[in-house]
Motif scaffolding. Structure first.
Motif, PDB file in Angstrom:
ATOM      1  N   GLU A 117     -11.569  -0.951  13.159  1.00 35.31           N
ATOM      2  CA  GLU A 117     -12.227  -0.755  11.868  1.00 35.31           C
ATOM      3  C   GLU A 117     -12.772   0.657  11.744  1.00 35.31           C
ATOM      4  O   GLU A 117     -12.644   1.313  10.710  1.00 35.31           O
ATOM      5  N   ALA A 118     -13.420   1.134  12.828  1.00 36.88           N
ATOM      6  CA  ALA A 118     -14.043   2.457  12.781  1.00 36.88           C
ATOM      7  C   ALA A 118     -13.021   3.560  12.601  1.00 36.88           C
ATOM      8  O   ALA A 118     -13.297   4.566  11.942  1.00 36.88           O
ATOM      9  N   SER A 119     -11.819   3.406  13.193  1.00 40.15           N
ATOM     10  CA  SER A 119     -10.814   4.456  13.072  1.00 40.15           C
ATOM     11  C   SER A 119     -10.406   4.645  11.613  1.00 40.15           C
ATOM     12  O   SER A 119     -10.236   5.776  11.149  1.00 40.15           O
ATOM     13  N   GLY A 120     -10.270   3.545  10.880  1.00 38.01           N
ATOM     14  CA  GLY A 120      -9.929   3.655   9.465  1.00 38.01           C
ATOM     15  C   GLY A 120     -11.054   4.264   8.650  1.00 38.01           C
ATOM     16  O   GLY A 120     -10.824   5.076   7.746  1.00 38.01           O
ATOM     17  N   VAL A 121     -12.299   3.883   8.972  1.00 33.46           N
ATOM     18  CA  VAL A 121     -13.459   4.445   8.278  1.00 33.46           C
ATOM     19  C   VAL A 121     -13.563   5.935   8.551  1.00 33.46           C
ATOM     20  O   VAL A 121     -13.840   6.735   7.651  1.00 33.46           O
ATOM     21  N   LEU A 122     -13.350   6.322   9.821  1.00 27.69           N
ATOM     22  CA  LEU A 122     -13.441   7.735  10.164  1.00 27.69           C
ATOM     23  C   LEU A 122     -12.413   8.544   9.382  1.00 27.69           C
ATOM     24  O   LEU A 122     -12.729   9.634   8.883  1.00 27.69           O
ATOM     25  N   GLU A 123     -11.205   8.049   9.270  1.00 27.28           N
ATOM     26  CA  GLU A 123     -10.183   8.743   8.493  1.00 27.28           C
ATOM     27  C   GLU A 123     -10.656   8.952   7.061  1.00 27.28           C
ATOM     28  O   GLU A 123     -10.470  10.028   6.478  1.00 27.28           O
ATOM     29  N   GLN A 124     -11.262   7.918   6.496  1.00 27.41           N
ATOM     30  CA  GLN A 124     -11.746   8.003   5.116  1.00 27.41           C
ATOM     31  C   GLN A 124     -12.842   9.053   4.974  1.00 27.41           C
ATOM     32  O   GLN A 124     -12.833   9.869   4.042  1.00 27.41           O
ATOM     33  N   LEU A 125     -13.812   9.031   5.910  1.00 27.24           N
ATOM     34  CA  LEU A 125     -14.923   9.985   5.841  1.00 27.24           C
ATOM     35  C   LEU A 125     -14.442  11.414   6.066  1.00 27.24           C
ATOM     36  O   LEU A 125     -14.919  12.353   5.416  1.00 27.24           O
ATOM     37  N   VAL A 176     -19.233  13.753  14.891  1.00 26.30           N
ATOM     38  CA  VAL A 176     -19.175  12.305  14.667  1.00 26.30           C
ATOM     39  C   VAL A 176     -20.144  11.630  15.634  1.00 26.30           C
ATOM     40  O   VAL A 176     -20.107  11.878  16.837  1.00 26.30           O
ATOM     41  N   HIS A 177     -21.012  10.783  15.101  1.00 29.29           N
ATOM     42  CA  HIS A 177     -21.969  10.038  15.931  1.00 29.29           C
ATOM     43  C   HIS A 177     -21.811   8.550  15.659  1.00 29.29           C
ATOM     44  O   HIS A 177     -21.823   8.109  14.512  1.00 29.29           O
ATOM     45  N   TYR A 178     -21.639   7.767  16.760  1.00 31.68           N
ATOM     46  CA  TYR A 178     -21.586   6.312  16.657  1.00 31.68           C
ATOM     47  C   TYR A 178     -22.891   5.751  17.214  1.00 31.68           C
ATOM     48  O   TYR A 178     -23.196   5.933  18.394  1.00 31.68           O
ATOM     49  N   GLY A 179     -23.641   5.050  16.394  1.00 32.80           N
ATOM     50  CA  GLY A 179     -24.853   4.407  16.882  1.00 32.80           C
ATOM     51  C   GLY A 179     -24.532   3.126  17.623  1.00 32.80           C
ATOM     52  O   GLY A 179     -23.411   2.613  17.563  1.00 32.80           O
ATOM     53  N   ASP A 180     -25.518   2.603  18.337  1.00 26.89           N
ATOM     54  CA  ASP A 180     -25.342   1.330  19.024  1.00 26.89           C
ATOM     55  C   ASP A 180     -25.243   0.189  18.015  1.00 26.89           C
ATOM     56  O   ASP A 180     -25.661   0.334  16.853  1.00 26.89           O
ATOM     57  N   PRO A 181     -24.709  -0.981  18.421  1.00 24.63           N
ATOM     58  CA  PRO A 181     -24.628  -2.120  17.513  1.00 24.63           C
ATOM     59  C   PRO A 181     -25.991  -2.441  16.888  1.00 24.63           C
ATOM     60  O   PRO A 181     -27.007  -2.471  17.581  1.00 24.63           O
ATOM     61  N   GLY A 182     -25.998  -2.630  15.576  1.00 25.90           N
ATOM     62  CA  GLY A 182     -27.238  -2.927  14.868  1.00 25.90           C
ATOM     63  C   GLY A 182     -27.976  -1.718  14.361  1.00 25.90           C
ATOM     64  O   GLY A 182     -29.059  -1.839  13.782  1.00 25.90           O
ATOM     65  N   CYS A 183     -27.401  -0.535  14.522  1.00 19.21           N
ATOM     66  CA  CYS A 183     -28.082   0.685  14.103  1.00 19.21           C
ATOM     67  C   CYS A 183     -28.063   0.835  12.578  1.00 19.21           C
ATOM     68  O   CYS A 183     -27.358   0.115  11.872  1.00 19.21           O
ATOM     69  N   ASP A 206     -21.646  -0.341   8.160  1.00 19.30           N
ATOM     70  CA  ASP A 206     -21.054  -1.434   8.930  1.00 19.30           C
ATOM     71  C   ASP A 206     -20.536  -0.997  10.297  1.00 19.30           C
ATOM     72  O   ASP A 206     -20.591  -1.765  11.264  1.00 19.30           O
ATOM     73  N   THR A 207     -20.037   0.218  10.396  1.00 19.91           N
ATOM     74  CA  THR A 207     -19.524   0.699  11.681  1.00 19.91           C
ATOM     75  C   THR A 207     -20.553   1.516  12.451  1.00 19.91           C
ATOM     76  O   THR A 207     -20.300   1.915  13.590  1.00 19.91           O
ATOM     77  N   GLY A 208     -21.720   1.784  11.855  1.00 24.26           N
ATOM     78  CA  GLY A 208     -22.746   2.568  12.539  1.00 24.26           C
ATOM     79  C   GLY A 208     -22.354   4.016  12.732  1.00 24.26           C
ATOM     80  O   GLY A 208     -22.763   4.655  13.701  1.00 24.26           O
ATOM     81  N   MET A 209     -21.587   4.559  11.799  1.00 21.05           N
ATOM     82  CA  MET A 209     -21.023   5.893  11.968  1.00 21.05           C
ATOM     83  C   MET A 209     -21.715   6.910  11.077  1.00 21.05           C
ATOM     84  O   MET A 209     -22.022   6.645   9.915  1.00 21.05           O
ATOM     85  N   LEU A 210     -21.932   8.082  11.641  1.00 17.53           N
ATOM     86  CA  LEU A 210     -22.429   9.232  10.901  1.00 17.53           C
ATOM     87  C   LEU A 210     -21.477  10.395  11.156  1.00 17.53           C
ATOM     88  O   LEU A 210     -21.119  10.671  12.301  1.00 17.53           O
ATOM     89  N   VAL A 211     -21.053  11.064  10.094  1.00 18.27           N
ATOM     90  CA  VAL A 211     -20.145  12.211  10.188  1.00 18.27           C
ATOM     91  C   VAL A 211     -20.806  13.375   9.471  1.00 18.27           C
ATOM     92  O   VAL A 211     -21.222  13.240   8.315  1.00 18.27           O
ATOM     93  N   ALA A 212     -20.932  14.506  10.166  1.00 21.80           N
ATOM     94  CA  ALA A 212     -21.649  15.652   9.595  1.00 21.80           C
ATOM     95  C   ALA A 212     -20.837  16.926   9.741  1.00 21.80           C
ATOM     96  O   ALA A 212     -20.175  17.162  10.748  1.00 21.80           O
ATOM     97  N   GLU A 213     -20.933  17.752   8.723  1.00 26.80           N
ATOM     98  CA  GLU A 213     -20.301  19.057   8.698  1.00 26.80           C
ATOM     99  C   GLU A 213     -21.288  20.079   9.264  1.00 26.80           C
ATOM    100  O   GLU A 213     -22.442  20.148   8.833  1.00 26.80           O
TER     101      GLU A 213
END
Length: 314
Positions: A117-125, A176-183, A206-213
């Motif tokens: 799931e996260a790989s698809g979200v990352l592509e989108q972001l 790219v930062h992935y938080g722990d489950p529930g973040c 939902d994936t706990g992901m943060l992407v920053a430039e």
């Protein structure tokens, strides 16, 4: 040609059975056999979908020696479903189920389904930030410091990068930062600490992901080196038990230090490696806490794959 017809019926029956019960590599092998395609032809069809996968990788996948994990590989699996005339998500589902079985004994670890799931979200972001898969940068050195807080939470991390541009015009890095489950990514903050400033930031709950430039403020020419440092304040999830770093390609030196609150120390720590999120963990080695309440690992030259540090609480 009754014999050929009978063989085709058997192949179809085997495929139907494999798609229902798996595992992934058996279903993939059955699907390729049912369509009568040599691996070279499968590879050719994938290139028409804009996906590059080697014949060796395809062979490993259908033998069960490896599982697809990286975004490019997962795109290939989705393309294979169309090329081999399979139901949508049929192979992806088997991948997810296989990894969930293999990691069932790992508390708080991310499941393979979450990686899919996260790989698809990352592509989108990344698309929203107009970033390409090739960042144009080669990493000479990457040093990370992770801090675990008094509530046993992943409180923060800091990254120091040494990079070299391999094409002209590079002026940014996507962190790219992935938080722990529930973040809660909405409550995380990014700090540009040295030789950069924060640009656009995207979050996915939902994936706990943060992407920053991270903007360099200058355009690098091919061959130029650059140093920059940034941090992420997290502290939004529950008990943390590990920190992992996934390298999509080989690079330079990588160092990871995890420090703990002096009043909340783990009972034991260890390092580990994985070929991919779908592969078993190996290379386990116990790590001893220093007088500064920290453990670390150093990889002189990173290879493609996953490396991390895990710890146990009382």
């Amino acid at each position: 040609m009754p014999h050929a017809t009978q063989q085709a019926d058997v192949a179809t029956a085997e495929l139907d059975s494999a798609l229902r019960g798996g595992p992934f590599h058996v279903a993939l092998r059955a699907a390729i056999a049912a369509r009568g395609l040599p691996l070279q032809r499968v590879q050719h069809h994938l290139t028409r979908y804009g996906v590059k996968v080697g014949v060796t990788s395809l062979s490993y996948w259908q033998q069960g020696a490896r599982r697809p994990q990286r975004p490019e590989s997962l795109r290939a699996v989705r393309a294979l479903e169309e090329i081999l005339h399979l139901p949508e998500e049929s192979l992806i589902r088997l991948l997810a189920e296989a990894e969930e079985r293999s990691v069932a004994a790992r508390p708080a670890a991310r499941s393979y389904r979450s990686f899919v799931e996260a790989s698809g979200v990352l592509e989108q972001l990344l698309a929203e930030l107009e970033s390409t898969p090739d960042s144009g940068l080669h990493t000479f050195g990457h040093h990370e410091r992770v801090r675990v807080g008094p509530r046993r939470e992943l409180a923060s991390r800091e990254s120091h990068h040494i990079v070299r541009a391999h094409r002209d015009g590079i002026d940014r890095f996507i962190a790219v930062h992935y938080g722990d489950p529930g973040c809660t990514p909405e409550h995380m903050t990014v700090h540009a600490l040295e030789n950069c400033r924060t640009g656009r930031v995207r979050r996915h709950h939902d994936t706990g992901m943060l992407v920053a430039e991270l903007l360099f403020g200058t355009r690098l020419r091919s061959g130029d080196t650059f140093l920059f440092r940034y941090g992420v304040e997290d502290g939004t999830a529950g008990v943390s038990r590990e920190y992992v770093r996934d390298f999509g390609s080989a690079g330079g030196q990588y160092a990871l230090q995890v420090s703990f609150d002096e009043n909340t120390l783990p009972t034991r720590c260890h390092r580990f490696t994985q070929h991919s999120a779908a592969a078993p963990r190996s290379g386990r080695q116990e790590l001893r806490l220093t007088g500064h309440h920290a453990v670390h690992l150093v990889e002189p030259r990173m290879r493609s794959g996953i490396v991390g540090i895990g710890w146990d609480w009382e």
